[in-house]
Design a protein around this motif. Structure first.
Motif, short mmCIF file in Angstrom:
data_model
loop_
_atom_site.label_atom_id
_atom_site.label_comp_id
_atom_site.label_asym_id
_atom_site.label_seq_id
_atom_site.Cartn_x
_atom_site.Cartn_y
_atom_site.Cartn_z
N THR A 280 -2.03 6.55 -0.91
CA THR A 280 -3.22 6.65 -1.75
C THR A 280 -4.14 5.45 -1.53
OG1 THR A 280 -1.97 7.88 -3.39
CG2 THR A 280 -4.02 6.87 -4.14
N GLY A 281 -3.56 4.27 -1.30
CA GLY A 281 -4.37 3.07 -1.09
C GLY A 281 -3.60 1.81 -1.40
N PRO B 274 -6.57 -3.18 4.62
CA PRO B 274 -6.41 -4.24 3.62
C PRO B 274 -6.18 -5.62 4.24
CG PRO B 274 -5.18 -2.31 2.93
CD PRO B 274 -5.67 -2.05 4.33
N LEU C 178 -1.41 2.11 6.90
CA LEU C 178 -1.70 1.88 5.48
C LEU C 178 -2.21 0.47 5.21
CD1 LEU C 178 1.39 3.52 3.69
CD2 LEU C 178 -0.84 4.55 4.21
N ALA D 195 0.83 -1.20 0.00
CA ALA D 195 0.00 0.00 0.00
C ALA D 195 0.86 1.25 0.00
CB ALA D 195 -0.92 0.00 1.22
N LEU E 203 -12.05 -0.53 0.23
CA LEU E 203 -10.67 -0.07 0.40
C LEU E 203 -10.35 1.03 -0.60
CD1 LEU E 203 -8.92 -3.56 0.59
CD2 LEU E 203 -9.27 -1.97 2.49
N ALA E 204 -9.52 1.96 -0.17
CA ALA E 204 -8.95 2.92 -1.12
C ALA E 204 -7.94 2.15 -1.97
CB ALA E 204 -8.26 4.05 -0.37
N LEU E 205 -7.98 2.38 -3.28
CA LEU E 205 -7.06 1.70 -4.19
C LEU E 205 -6.16 2.71 -4.87
CD1 LEU E 205 -9.55 -0.83 -5.84
CD2 LEU E 205 -8.05 -1.19 -3.86
N ASP E 206 -4.91 2.35 -5.03
CA ASP E 206 -3.93 3.14 -5.76
C ASP E 206 -3.77 2.47 -7.13
OD1 ASP E 206 -1.59 4.12 -6.94
OD2 ASP E 206 -0.57 4.35 -5.01
#
Length: 181
Positions: free
Chosen positions: A27-28, A68, A64, A24, A85-88
């Motif tokens: 950003t995600g 996840p 971070l 991670a 979840l925030a994803l990058d």
């Protein structure tokens, strides 16, 4: 690291499908890697270092990685049906990113989609092979569920984590019967 340097943290989650490397950034979640035994893990970390320009740091349970780790473990235990979840998305771009975003939002738990159907959804009705390439380059498998993409004739199609892993994930979601052993 206050000078704008990229931060990449990683850990390994163990589950029914074997060890998964989770990485991670602020950003995600940026990467999920199957079969993260030491040699595979080390190659994946080298690729992350090269692509993101930062040395990945092992940090299980960090700010971070906590969500996840928790959500992937819950999914693999059959306790979670949808990731939040925030994803990058920085490891993928263009058509591949478009296809994977559609997959992430448009193919829910317990369902499958054909390569051609997914191609039509993103406006490329003749793009089934390109969709297959997008699945093969998915940096976020499991969370962005490329295991839910199958052949139009009912065949499993390919899978970067191996067909047995794909079968296990589809069985977990009730799409296929549980394996006998």
């Amino acid at each position: 690291m206050g000078n704008g340097e990229q931060v990449v943290e990683w850990s390994v989650v163990r589950g029914t499908i074997g060890p998964l490397l989770l990485a991670a950034t602020p950003t995600g979640l940026v990467n999920v890697v199957f079969h993260a035994h030491p040699a595979v893990r080390d190659r994946a970390l080298g690729r992350l270092r090269d692509r993101l320009g930062a040395e990945p740091v092992e940090a299980p349970g960090s700010a971070l990685l906590a969500a996840p780790e928790r959500q992937v473990a819950a999914y693999l235990a059959g306790e979670l049906r949808e990731f939040s979840l925030a994803l990058d998305w920085s490891l993928i771009s263009g058509f591949h990113r478009e296809v994977l975003r559609e997959l992430a939002t448009g193919v829910p738990f317990g369902t499958v989609v054909g390569y051609g159907d997914l191609a039509r959804r993103v406006g490329r009705p003749d793009g089934a092979q390109a969709v297959g390439a997008a699945m093969g380059s998915n940096p976020l498998p499991v969370v962005v569920p490329c295991h839910r993409v199958v052949e139009s004739d009912g065949g499993l199609g390919g899978f970067g984590g191996g067909l047995e892993t794909k079968r296990q994930l589809l069985a977990l979601e009730g799409i296929l019967p549980q394996p006998l052993f």
